[in-house]
Design a protein around this motif. Structure first.
Motif, short mmCIF file in Angstrom:
data_model
loop_
_atom_site.label_atom_id
_atom_site.label_comp_id
_atom_site.label_asym_id
_atom_site.label_seq_id
_atom_site.Cartn_x
_atom_site.Cartn_y
_atom_site.Cartn_z
N ALA A 478 39.40 31.28 42.13
CA ALA A 478 38.44 32.40 42.16
C ALA A 478 39.07 33.72 42.59
N GLU A 479 40.27 33.65 43.12
CA GLU A 479 40.91 34.82 43.74
C GLU A 479 40.89 36.06 42.85
N LYS A 480 41.32 35.89 41.62
CA LYS A 480 41.41 37.03 40.70
C LYS A 480 40.04 37.67 40.47
N ASP A 481 39.02 36.82 40.29
CA ASP A 481 37.66 37.33 40.06
C ASP A 481 37.11 38.03 41.31
N PHE A 482 37.42 37.49 42.49
CA PHE A 482 36.98 38.13 43.73
C PHE A 482 37.57 39.54 43.86
N VAL A 483 38.85 39.65 43.54
CA VAL A 483 39.51 40.96 43.62
C VAL A 483 38.91 41.91 42.59
N GLY A 484 38.75 41.41 41.36
CA GLY A 484 38.22 42.25 40.28
C GLY A 484 36.79 42.72 40.53
N ALA A 485 36.03 41.92 41.27
CA ALA A 485 34.62 42.28 41.54
C ALA A 485 34.45 43.06 42.84
N LEU A 511 31.94 34.36 54.91
CA LEU A 511 32.69 34.54 53.67
C LEU A 511 34.03 35.25 53.92
N ILE A 512 34.03 36.21 54.82
CA ILE A 512 35.28 36.91 55.18
C ILE A 512 36.32 35.90 55.69
N CYS A 513 35.85 35.01 56.55
CA CYS A 513 36.77 33.99 57.08
C CYS A 513 37.29 33.09 55.96
N SER A 514 36.41 32.79 54.98
CA SER A 514 36.80 31.88 53.90
C SER A 514 37.83 32.47 52.96
N GLY A 517 42.45 33.03 53.33
CA GLY A 517 43.56 32.23 52.83
C GLY A 517 44.20 32.81 51.58
N SER A 518 43.60 33.86 51.03
CA SER A 518 44.15 34.51 49.83
C SER A 518 44.91 35.76 50.25
N GLU A 519 46.16 35.87 49.82
CA GLU A 519 46.99 37.00 50.24
C GLU A 519 46.42 38.35 49.82
N PRO A 520 46.05 38.55 48.53
CA PRO A 520 45.52 39.86 48.14
C PRO A 520 44.19 40.20 48.84
#
Length: 560
Positions: A478-485, A511-514, A517-520
């Motif tokens: 989901a990382e890419k979609d989270f960044v894009g949104a 959610l912030i805590c969750s 774990g993603s670097e970006p």
């Protein structure tokens, strides 16, 4: 004729008692030929002032005098003069006599004077006329003699005219106990069309008052109305019954009685009979039946009862016949009914076993927003607390693709909102990595992030919980979609906005805590100085929020 009338009027004023009856006959004949003109002359020549004496005499002239008053009072311009001439007290007094013809003509006279006349109603109220008529109806209710049936029809009509569009007078009739009496009439006199119609009109008036519902509920009105409905073939008669059923069905007790009496099955029959017709009256009847069916299938007790009696299968059969080029009214009504039935928790698994979701999914191709809206609501209700069903639907790529498409239906806010809510519900109730991955691959993440900014708190919360599960179950995907949104910016805004509800702040911090774990995403959190925002929430008045702020601050500090 005019000369004869004038002569009769003069004779009536001057004559002895012996010739009065002949003059009254002449007046009645003239009224039958030209009511308006004759009534005007009767008023001009002061004949109304003579009527109290004629009414009080109680002889062979009495019913004729009452009949004349009934005829002239058909004209609006004559009602106030009748009251001003003092006719109401002697007419009400006549209600105490035993002669059926006098009672009949007196009931007509009082009913016509009351019609759309405040003065007439007030005078009858002051003289106690309604109470006497109500007692007559009660005492005569069991008689099936044709003449009595006619009298009962007139008396019911009189009470209807007396109370129509007047809440206080209708409440008075309810206190008098007329409802059980009228329901009894409906049962005993079901073959008397005129009396039945009069009862239905009276019910339609009284049923609008909340105070009437308790009395209606204590009778067998549901059985009588359903029985009457079943035997009707004329559109107008069914419409009359519909007008009574609609306000009664708003009451939970009566609603259950109507369901027990078989009304839903009757309505399904009407739908089947009218669905393919283009006639205006059939289209109207289809709409009314559909709306009433949906109204009946509201309330947990009702819905549990209906599922246990097999209504779901009938609705599914109806829906299945209308998948291809189907009637939108029927589709909308059946889906609405299924949605309502799916609200009680005990019904969900039964409905899923009956194959409801499979039939509902057939309507995914519908381009009609009302149908789309209802199918979304039905599915959302079905999967609530049902993990297996949520997983099965949540991994259905066609469904998820359609939901993502409808999440962009900006012209139809209802469809857009329900699509977002169902997307979130599939994740929340399944808690399944497979569902999360299907939603990510289908392009649903950005819509859930947008949903978190909704003006409706319940939708914000649902979105945040779903996003939290996505982050917990498959952050990497989901990382890419989270960044894009712009997820992190959205969370920052939710935490800094003063009017954000405690639940929103709490789930935003979870959610912030969750996502740490993603670097970006971690970098974005650091760049927006989240620690300062979270630190300020440690003193929040809501203890749960304050506690989560402490935990979140510790997490952010440890990973900074």
């Amino acid at each position: 004729m005019a000369d004869n009338l004038s002569e009769a009027l003069k004779t009536l004023k001057l004559s002895s008692a012996d010739s009065v009856e002949g003059c009254l006959d002449c007046l009645l004949k003239a009224l039958a030929q030209n009511n308006v003109e004759t009534s005007g002359k009767i008023q001009e020549m002061g004949v109304l002032a003579m009527m109290p004496a004629l009414l009080s005499a109680q002889n062979s002239c009495t019913p004729k005098a009452a009949n004349i008053i009934a005829e002239v009072a058909k004209n609006e311009f004559m009602r106030s003069p009748c009251v001003e001439a003092g006719l109401i007290p002697p007419l009400v007094q006549l209600l105490n006599c035993k002669d059926q013809e006098i009672l009949l003509q007196t009931g007509r006279a009082l009913g016509n004077i009351c019609y759309d006349s405040h003065e007439g109603r007030s005078a009858v109220d002051a003289a106690g006329g309604a109470q006497i008529v109500a007692e007559h109806i009660k005492s005569l209710a069991e008689s099936t003699d044709p003449a009595t049936g006619k009298l009962l029809t007139v008396f019911c009509g009189m009470l209807m005219n007396y109370s129509n569009d007047n809440d206080s007078l209708q409440a008075q009739l309810i206190i008098m106990g007329v409802i059980p009496t009228l329901v009894r009439l409906l049962g005993v006199h079901s073959q008397n069309t005129a009396l039945t119609e009069m009862c239905l009109i009276a019910f339609g008036n009284l049923a609008e008052l909340e105070s009437s519902k308790e009395q209606f509920a204590s009778t067998n009105i549901a059985e009588e109305l359903v029985r009457l409905f079943r035997k009707q073939v004329e559109h107008e008669k069914k419409e009359m019954i519909f007008e009574v059923l609609a306000p009664l069905a708003e009451n939970d007790v009566i609603k259950l009685q109507l369901v027990d009496a078989g009304l839903v099955e009757c309505l399904l029959e009407v739908v089947a009979q009218t669905v393919d017709s283009d006639r205006d009256e059939d289209v109207a009847q289809l709409k009314t039946s559909s709306d009433l069916m949906v109204l009946l299938l509201l309330g947990d007790e009702n819905c549990i009862h209906m599922v246990d009696t097999g209504i779901v299968q009938k609705l599914l059969e109806l829906l299945d016949r209308h998948v291809e080029e189907g009637n939108v009214t029927v589709q909308h009504a059946a889906l609405s009914a299924l949605r309502n039935l799916a609200i009680p928790v005990v019904n969900k698994s039964k409905m899923l076993l009956a194959g409801v979701s499979d039939i509902v999914l057939k309507f995914l191709k519908s381009e009609m927003p009302p149908v789309q809206f209802k199918l979304l609501g039905t599915l959302r209700m079905l999967i609530d607390t049902q993990a297996d069903a949520a997983e099965q639907l949540g991994t259905n790529t066609k469904l998820v693709e359609r939901l993502v498409e409808w999440c962009e239906a900006k012209d139809h806010a209802g469809v857009m909102g329900e699509s977002n809510r169902l997307l979130s519900a599939l994740i929340r109730h399944s808690k399944s990595k497979n569902v999360v991955r299907t939603v990510i691959q289908g392009g649903g993440v950005k819509h859930l992030v947008t949903m978190a900014t909704s003006e409706h708190m319940i939708m914000q919360n649902e979105a945040l919980v779903a996003l939290g599960l996505i982050a917990a179950l498959d952050l990497e995907c989901a990382e890419k979609d989270f960044v894009g949104a712009d997820l992190v910016q959205v969370l920052h805004r939710l935490l800094t906005e003063e009017h954000s509800a405690p639940e929103i702040k709490y789930n935003s911090m979870i959610l912030i805590c969750s996502v740490m774990g993603s670097e970006p995403l971690h970098k974005e959190v650091q760049s927006l100085a989240f620690i300062d925002v979270v630190s300020s929430l440690r003193s929040h008045e809501n203890k749960t929020v304050a506690h989560q702020a402490s935990l979140t601050e510790q997490r952010l500090t440890a990973q900074s």
